[in-house]
Write an enzyme that holds these catalytic residues in place. Structure first.
Site, mmCIF file in Angstrom:
data_model
loop_
_atom_site.group_PDB
_atom_site.id
_atom_site.type_symbol
_atom_site.label_atom_id
_atom_site.label_comp_id
_atom_site.label_asym_id
_atom_site.label_seq_id
_atom_site.Cartn_x
_atom_site.Cartn_y
_atom_site.Cartn_z
ATOM 1 N N LYS A 299 40.879 49.426 37.811
ATOM 2 C CA LYS A 299 40.578 50.287 38.959
ATOM 3 C C LYS A 299 40.961 49.547 40.234
ATOM 4 O O LYS A 299 40.764 48.325 40.323
ATOM 5 C CB LYS A 299 39.080 50.613 38.952
ATOM 6 C CG LYS A 299 38.660 51.589 40.031
ATOM 7 C CD LYS A 299 37.156 51.849 39.985
ATOM 8 C CE LYS A 299 36.753 52.962 40.931
ATOM 9 N NZ LYS A 299 35.315 53.278 40.856
ATOM 10 N N SER B 38 34.461 58.259 40.166
ATOM 11 C CA SER B 38 35.574 57.921 41.026
ATOM 12 C C SER B 38 36.654 57.097 40.308
ATOM 13 O O SER B 38 37.755 56.958 40.820
ATOM 14 C CB SER B 38 35.082 57.117 42.236
ATOM 15 O OG SER B 38 34.550 55.863 41.807
ATOM 16 N N SER C 178 30.455 56.664 38.270
ATOM 17 C CA SER C 178 31.922 56.580 38.246
ATOM 18 C C SER C 178 32.591 55.979 37.025
ATOM 19 O O SER C 178 33.800 56.106 36.884
ATOM 20 C CB SER C 178 32.418 55.857 39.480
ATOM 21 O OG SER C 178 32.247 56.673 40.594
#
Ligand code: GLN
Length: 473
Positions: free
Chosen positions: A82, A157, A181
């Site tokens: 990420k 997210s 997330s």
């Protein structure tokens, strides 16, 4: 099956037997990215030449001796990170335009550990800017799409991590879970995702969202792979004072344990109006599966659930406004007017709840409510070993459906944020498909009982095997 769809366990088996090389595996993923990522937009940055170099290095070690896997349990495994994870000499944007050219001079602790374990870093995955969001649509670079249906969100997210792994662009991807997330993209992409206990994994070098909520988790295809990744990355870190010294376990060794007679609770407050009928039915089906496996199911109560979202959306923006203050245009360049709408909303809200005259009424009150919510979980765990709940109240929604209505968007994590308010661990596992779209359930446990979540998750996974269903893309 194509090698990019292997689990980590299978891939390591293949590498050991020399059925393929780390270079072939890495190239297969890079090829896959080239072929389909135009449709998905899961990656923001690809580090092709370094990935190839590292794969060759892994092959040299494996050729010398397969004993190499003892000290490097992820040797030759291609992964995505990420873009909230700081990576030395590799662009790190947090999904935000304001730091679009930031090249960090150091690695986050988790990144260092993954590299030391031999993982091959393919690149950085797309995400809601700064981790603010549930769909991926708040990325300043554009939304990621769900590989099971390109018109739908992959969950956020950590949206790029979910989509990349589900579509075979990598074999594992990292995420952060401040309110949902890791678990939501895992649920919406038919994957396993762990939100560990607060403090289990070092936050050092992860661009901070809300420091008393942020946890670092991983998204994998199976429970075994997840257990392996946690063992590699968990543990005390002198660079993060909130990281715990509780010993890290060999989590994978708990997977064969039966769950017969285990007490599993389901919070009655979660099965109320607002949840899709089909999701509710799917949840009752999972209860039946757990009963078949011999577990004892029981309704429990988390009485302060109705205050959890209000509590979360006061405390989190307060911390966000403080953490984002460092992007002042001087230290990292970029101008503050480049913040997107959601970041601006949270900066304004947080500045307000922390300001003189309002602090007591909002921040302090929410901090007290946080204690009550934590106590709800502690009381429930005096009655049951773990709890289960649907991960999301809805199936993966359409891109654009909630973007203009922040409240609606916030409510997509109504079953997840309370877990972060309390700091306990939770594991999303796939629980089936509705209208061809993946849904998941979460297994929630007491602080630092990740091994129990893996044990329960693995029993369910062995019985259902939903992870074998791949998207058509
Ligand atoms: N969707 C939640 C939020 O927007 C949680 C995000 C997260 O876990 N990073 O705050």
């Amino acid at each position: 099956m194509e090698i990019y769809y292997l689990t980590i366990k299978e891939a390591i088996g293949g590498l050991k037997k020399k059925s393929f090389s780390a270079l072939e595996l890495t190239k297969a993923c890079l090829q896959r990215i080239k072929l389909i990522d135009k449709k998905l937009f899961a990656f923001l940055t690809i580090d092709e030449s370094r990935a190839i170099e590292k794969a060759k290095e892994a092959d040299r070690l494996i050729r010398k001796s397969t004993e190499a896997f003892r000290t490097k349990p992820l040797l030759g495994i291609p992964i995505g990170l990420k873009d909230l994870f700081t990576t030395k000499d590799l662009r790190t944007t947090a999904g935000a335009k304001i730091i679009k050219d930031y090249i960090p001079p150091f690695d986050a602790t988790v990144v260092r550990k993954l590299k030391e374990a031999g993982a091959i870093i393919l690149g950085k995955t797309n995400e809601d800017a700064w981790g603010h969001g549930s769909s991926g649509e708040n990325s300043d670079y554009g939304p990621t799409r769900n590989p099971y249906n390109l018109d739908r969100v992959p969950g956020g997210s950590s949206s790029g991590s979910g989509a990349a792994l589900a579509s075979g662009e990598c074999l594992m991807a990292t995420g952060t879970d401040t309110g949902s997330s890791v678990r939501l993209p895992a649920a919406f992409c038919n994957l396993v995702g762990l939100k560990p206990t607060y403090g289990r994994v070092s936050r050092y070098g992860i661009i901070a969202m809300a420091s008393s909520f942020d946890t670092i988790g991983h998204i994998t295809r199976t429970v075994y792979d997840n257990a392996l990744a946690l063992e590699v990355t968990a543990g005390n870190d002198p660079y993060d004072a909130t990281s715990s010294s509780i010993p890290v376990l060999n989590y994978a060794s708990f997977l064969e344990k039966k769950i017969k007679s285990l007490k599993i609770g389901f919070p009655k407050e979660y099965l109320v109006e607002g949840i899709d009928k089909s999701v509710e039915e799917n949840f009752y089906d999972t209860i039946k599966i757990f009963e078949k496996l011999g577990a004892k199911l029981k309704k429990v109560s988390l009485p302060h659930t109705e205050y959890a979202m209000a509590c979360y959306y006061i405390l989190v923006p307060s911390e966000v406004s403080s953490n984002l203050a460092r992007f002042d245009g001087i230290r990292y360049g970029g101008e503050r007017n480049l913040f997107g709408a959601e970041a601006k909303r949270r900066i304004m809200l947080g500045t307000y709840t922390l300001s003189a005259g309002y602090y007591d009424a909002y921040y302090l009150k929410a901090a007290k409510v946080r204690r009550l919510i934590k106590q709800d979980f502690e009381r429930a765990f005096a009655e049951v070993d773990v709890m289960i709940a649907p991960s999301s109240p809805s199936i993966p929604f359409k891109i654009g459906e909630k973007i203009d209505n922040p409240l609606q968007m916030y409510l997509s994590d109504v079953f997840m944020c309370p877990v972060n308010v309390a700091g306990v661990p939770a594991l999303n596992i796939p629980s089936g498909f509705i209208e061809g779209l993946p849904v998941g359930i979460q297994i929630i446990g007491p602080h630092f009982k990740e091994e129990l979540l893996y044990q329960v998750g693995s029993a369910f996974e062995q019985e259902t095997k939903f992870y074998q269903i791949k998207p058509e893309i």
